[in-house]
Design an enzyme around this catalytic site. Structure first.
Site, PDB file in Angstrom:
ATOM      1  CD  GLN A 183      -1.799   2.380   1.546  1.00 16.81           C
ATOM      2  OE1 GLN A 183      -0.901   2.583   2.344  1.00 16.81           O
ATOM      3  NE2 GLN A 183      -2.530   3.347   1.016  1.00 16.81           N
ATOM      4  CG  ASP A 203      -5.472   7.761  -3.552  1.00 12.99           C
ATOM      5  OD1 ASP A 203      -5.127   8.937  -3.392  1.00 12.99           O
ATOM      6  OD2 ASP A 203      -4.682   6.801  -3.445  1.00 12.99           O
ATOM      7  N   GLY A 217     -10.986   5.285  -0.168  1.00 21.74           N
ATOM      8  CA  GLY A 217      -9.949   6.240  -0.480  1.00 21.74           C
ATOM      9  C   GLY A 217      -8.577   5.611  -0.536  1.00 21.74           C
ATOM     10  CG  HIS A 218      -3.827   6.981  -0.108  1.00 24.61           C
ATOM     11  ND1 HIS A 218      -3.174   6.798  -1.306  1.00 24.61           N
ATOM     12  CD2 HIS A 218      -2.864   6.900   0.854  1.00 24.61           C
ATOM     13  CE1 HIS A 218      -1.885   6.617  -1.082  1.00 24.61           C
ATOM     14  NE2 HIS A 218      -1.664   6.660   0.213  1.00 24.61           N
ATOM     15  CG  PHE A 219      -4.683   5.048   4.308  1.00 25.69           C
ATOM     16  CD1 PHE A 219      -3.531   4.291   4.487  1.00 25.69           C
ATOM     17  CD2 PHE A 219      -4.558   6.426   4.253  1.00 25.69           C
ATOM     18  CE1 PHE A 219      -2.283   4.892   4.626  1.00 25.69           C
ATOM     19  CE2 PHE A 219      -3.322   7.042   4.386  1.00 25.69           C
ATOM     20  CZ  PHE A 219      -2.184   6.277   4.566  1.00 25.69           C
TER      21      PHE A 219
END
Length: 316
Positions: free
Chosen positions: A127, A261, A287-289
């Site tokens: 990630q 993201d 999202g990004h995480f």
């Protein structure tokens, strides 16, 4: 049913009698420290050690803590190792004068940890910053990688969002653009890295970015993160090598991508199919995480993928 019988059944259930415990509750995560080349490293470990191993490499500005929601959902059948890089989480943060904060060196340190733990083979779960760390590890020791899981870890120019134009100016002249480091290490930057463009901000725990910002404001943290931000330019230069490795090593691959993201865009996820046409691609409402908003989806897709491609422990 008599009241006494109901109470007895409830008590038995509470004690775990007569029914198997939930795997997500019974799986235990341990918190460990070791030392690699003089640097103290912290890592989380879960699941049976004789089961297939997943090496989970975290993003910026997080730590192995980002994997907390996922570990118990996989630990019934898999062995999980989630380390903190030097300068992150609970690992040591030596000054840049004593430790080279480059992605090459982070990868070497993680390789040292893998060797020390005796991990001969593992699935890489990457990630964000885990991408440049993990791809370097894969190129150095392709024989160790049994499968690949990618979650918003970019390897294609198509995936770079608009903010990277400003960061490119920092790469060209770091002294002239300290505002890029300011934004990169700010509380607002940490917050937006989680929220992105999600229409569901109420699903995000603000403790995530508040805790990350606390880490970013520790003594020496700005210098560490500025060094890594500057070195990130080497990742773009390495994209062709990573892509060639994927073409040359057609391993089972799962791509999970949060559509909200703004840093790493969906075209970057789709681009993986050029070099891994058999990869399984899932665009998530996250999202990004992605674990912030799509824990269940990430866990379900990961378990399904591993169940088909990686031999699991026989533990219930």
């Amino acid at each position: 049913m008599p009241a006494q019988t109901v109470l007895a059944a409830a008590a038995a259930l509470a004690l775990g009698q007569g029914t198997p415990p939930l795997s997500s509750v019974s799986a235990t995560t341990t918190y460990r420290r070791t030392e690699v080349n003089g640097v103290g490293l912290f890592y989380r470990e879960a699941g049976p050690r004789d089961a297939p191993t997943l090496l989970l490499l975290h993003g910026y500005p997080s730590s192995s803590r980002q994997w907390d929601p996922l570990l118990p959902l996989l630990a019934d059948r898999y062995h999980l190792i989630a380390p903190d890089y030097p300068g992150f989480g609970h690992s040591d943060a030596p000054s840049p004068a004593d430790y080279a904060y480059t992605f090459d060196n982070l990868a070497r340190t993680m390789e040292g940890l893998v060797t020390q733990l005796g991990l001969a083979r593992y699935t890489l779960f990457l990630q964000d910053y885990g991408g440049p760390v993990g791809f370097r590890m894969a190129l150095a020791h392709p024989e160790r990688v049994s499968a690949l899981i990618v979650q918003n870890a970019n390897a294609y120019t198509e995936g770079l969002g608009a903010k990277w134009q400003g960061i490119a100016r920092y790469w060209a002249d770091p002294a002239a653009h300290p505002e890029q480091v300011d934004a990169f290490t700010s509380l607002e930057g940490a917050k937006q890295r989680h929220l992105g463009t999600s229409p569901n901000p109420e699903r995000y725990n603000p403790d995530s970015w508040v805790d990350e910002y606390a880490g970013l404001t520790r003594p020496g943290a700005r210098e560490i993160q500025a060094a890594l931000l500057y070195d990130y330019r080497t990742n773009l230069a390495a994209y062709p090598a990573w892509q060639a490795w994927m073409r040359d090593h057609p391993l089972p691959t799962l791509i999970l991508w949060g559509r909200y993201d703004p840093s790493f865009l969906v075209p970057g996820a789709e681009a993986y199919l050029r070099d891994r046409p058999t990869a399984e691609l899932h665009i998530l409402n996250a999202g990004h995480f992605a674990l912030d908003e799509a824990t269940d989806a990430v866990a379900r897709l990961t378990r399904d993928f591993l169940g088909r491609h990686v031999t699991a422990s026989s533990a219930p």
